[in-house]
Write a protein that holds these residues in place. Structure first.
Motif, PDB file in Angstrom:
ATOM      1  N   TYR A 172      36.769  40.214  41.874  1.00 53.50           N
ATOM      2  CA  TYR A 172      36.525  40.888  40.785  1.00 53.50           C
ATOM      3  C   TYR A 172      35.651  41.862  40.927  1.00 53.50           C
ATOM      4  CZ  TYR A 172      35.321  41.616  35.616  1.00 53.50           C
ATOM      5  OH  TYR A 172      34.958  42.004  34.486  1.00 53.50           O
ATOM      6  N   GLU A 173      34.653  41.631  41.615  1.00 58.48           N
ATOM      7  CA  GLU A 173      33.678  42.771  41.654  1.00 58.48           C
ATOM      8  C   GLU A 173      34.171  43.996  42.456  1.00 58.48           C
ATOM      9  OE1 GLU A 173      30.042  41.253  43.455  1.00 58.48           O
ATOM     10  OE2 GLU A 173      29.789  39.782  41.949  1.00 58.48           O
ATOM     11  N   ARG A 174      35.109  43.881  43.490  1.00 62.26           N
ATOM     12  CA  ARG A 174      35.655  44.900  44.313  1.00 62.26           C
ATOM     13  C   ARG A 174      36.722  45.692  43.084  1.00 62.26           C
ATOM     14  NH1 ARG A 174      38.304  42.140  48.598  1.00 62.26           N
ATOM     15  NH2 ARG A 174      40.404  42.190  47.305  1.00 62.26           N
ATOM     16  N   ILE A 175      37.419  44.831  42.452  1.00 60.14           N
ATOM     17  CA  ILE A 175      38.360  45.468  41.434  1.00 60.14           C
ATOM     18  C   ILE A 175      37.698  46.351  40.486  1.00 60.14           C
ATOM     19  CG2 ILE A 175      39.718  45.131  39.557  1.00 60.14           C
ATOM     20  CD1 ILE A 175      40.720  42.380  41.262  1.00 60.14           C
ATOM     21  N   GLN A 176      36.285  45.816  40.044  1.00 61.47           N
ATOM     22  CA  GLN A 176      35.796  46.681  39.164  1.00 61.47           C
ATOM     23  C   GLN A 176      35.193  47.832  39.526  1.00 61.47           C
ATOM     24  OE1 GLN A 176      35.239  45.944  35.633  1.00 61.47           O
ATOM     25  NE2 GLN A 176      36.925  44.370  36.562  1.00 61.47           N
ATOM     26  N   GLN A 177      34.911  47.855  40.885  1.00 57.45           N
ATOM     27  CA  GLN A 177      34.127  48.997  41.662  1.00 57.45           C
ATOM     28  C   GLN A 177      35.431  50.023  41.871  1.00 57.45           C
ATOM     29  OE1 GLN A 177      31.229  50.145  42.787  1.00 57.45           O
ATOM     30  NE2 GLN A 177      30.396  48.220  41.857  1.00 57.45           N
ATOM     31  N   GLU A 178      36.540  49.508  42.032  1.00 53.30           N
ATOM     32  CA  GLU A 178      37.747  50.610  42.413  1.00 53.30           C
ATOM     33  C   GLU A 178      38.212  51.286  40.950  1.00 53.30           C
ATOM     34  OE1 GLU A 178      40.809  48.045  44.223  1.00 53.30           O
ATOM     35  OE2 GLU A 178      39.754  48.037  46.132  1.00 53.30           O
ATOM     36  N   LYS A 179      37.864  50.533  39.969  1.00 58.20           N
ATOM     37  CA  LYS A 179      38.229  51.098  38.584  1.00 58.20           C
ATOM     38  C   LYS A 179      37.051  52.246  38.191  1.00 58.20           C
ATOM     39  CE  LYS A 179      40.107  46.961  36.558  1.00 58.20           C
ATOM     40  NZ  LYS A 179      40.205  46.310  35.152  1.00 58.20           N
ATOM     41  N   LYS A 180      35.897  52.444  38.795  1.00 60.13           N
ATOM     42  CA  LYS A 180      34.788  53.308  38.523  1.00 60.13           C
ATOM     43  C   LYS A 180      35.336  54.636  38.818  1.00 60.13           C
ATOM     44  CE  LYS A 180      30.702  50.733  39.010  1.00 60.13           C
ATOM     45  NZ  LYS A 180      29.284  50.458  39.635  1.00 60.13           N
ATOM     46  N   HIS A 200      39.777  35.558  39.002  1.00 62.56           N
ATOM     47  CA  HIS A 200      39.491  36.020  40.487  1.00 62.56           C
ATOM     48  C   HIS A 200      38.225  35.157  40.863  1.00 62.56           C
ATOM     49  CE1 HIS A 200      42.548  39.333  39.894  1.00 62.56           C
ATOM     50  NE2 HIS A 200      41.947  39.738  38.974  1.00 62.56           N
ATOM     51  N   LYS A 223      35.319  57.346  42.377  1.00 62.60           N
ATOM     52  CA  LYS A 223      35.387  56.529  43.459  1.00 62.60           C
ATOM     53  C   LYS A 223      36.134  57.072  44.648  1.00 62.60           C
ATOM     54  CE  LYS A 223      37.078  52.239  45.597  1.00 62.60           C
ATOM     55  NZ  LYS A 223      37.704  53.010  46.639  1.00 62.60           N
ATOM     56  N   SER A 241      34.658  35.760  42.445  1.00 62.23           N
ATOM     57  CA  SER A 241      33.847  36.651  41.960  1.00 62.23           C
ATOM     58  C   SER A 241      33.733  37.950  42.769  1.00 62.23           C
ATOM     59  CB  SER A 241      32.334  36.075  41.729  1.00 62.23           C
ATOM     60  OG  SER A 241      31.902  35.805  42.919  1.00 62.23           O
TER      61      SER A 241
END
Length: 61
Positions: free
Chosen positions: A48-56, A43, A59, A45
């Motif tokens: 990738y950062e948006r995907i990581q935020q959605e996993k928190k 991905h 949210k 960056s």
């Protein structure tokens, strides 16, 4: 960090299964191609950062 100088169409190998190829350079823009097994996600960056935020947990949508 490893810093390399490459020109199109040179290749950078990462391990045995990932290759990054310089496709084109135009001004301050570089086009690259990434070859990796389907089991490896690739991905930009910001994606990738948006995907990581959605996993928190917790949210809000």
């Amino acid at each position: 960090m490893l810093v390399l100088s490459r020109v199109a169409p040179q290749l950078i190998s990462i391990g045995d299964t990932i290759s990054v190829r310089i496709l084109a350079v135009s001004g301050d823009s570089v086009r690259i191609g990434v070859e990796a097994p389907r089991s490896v996600t690739v991905h930009r960056s910001e994606v990738y950062e948006r995907i990581q935020q959605e996993k928190k947990p917790g949210k809000r949508s």
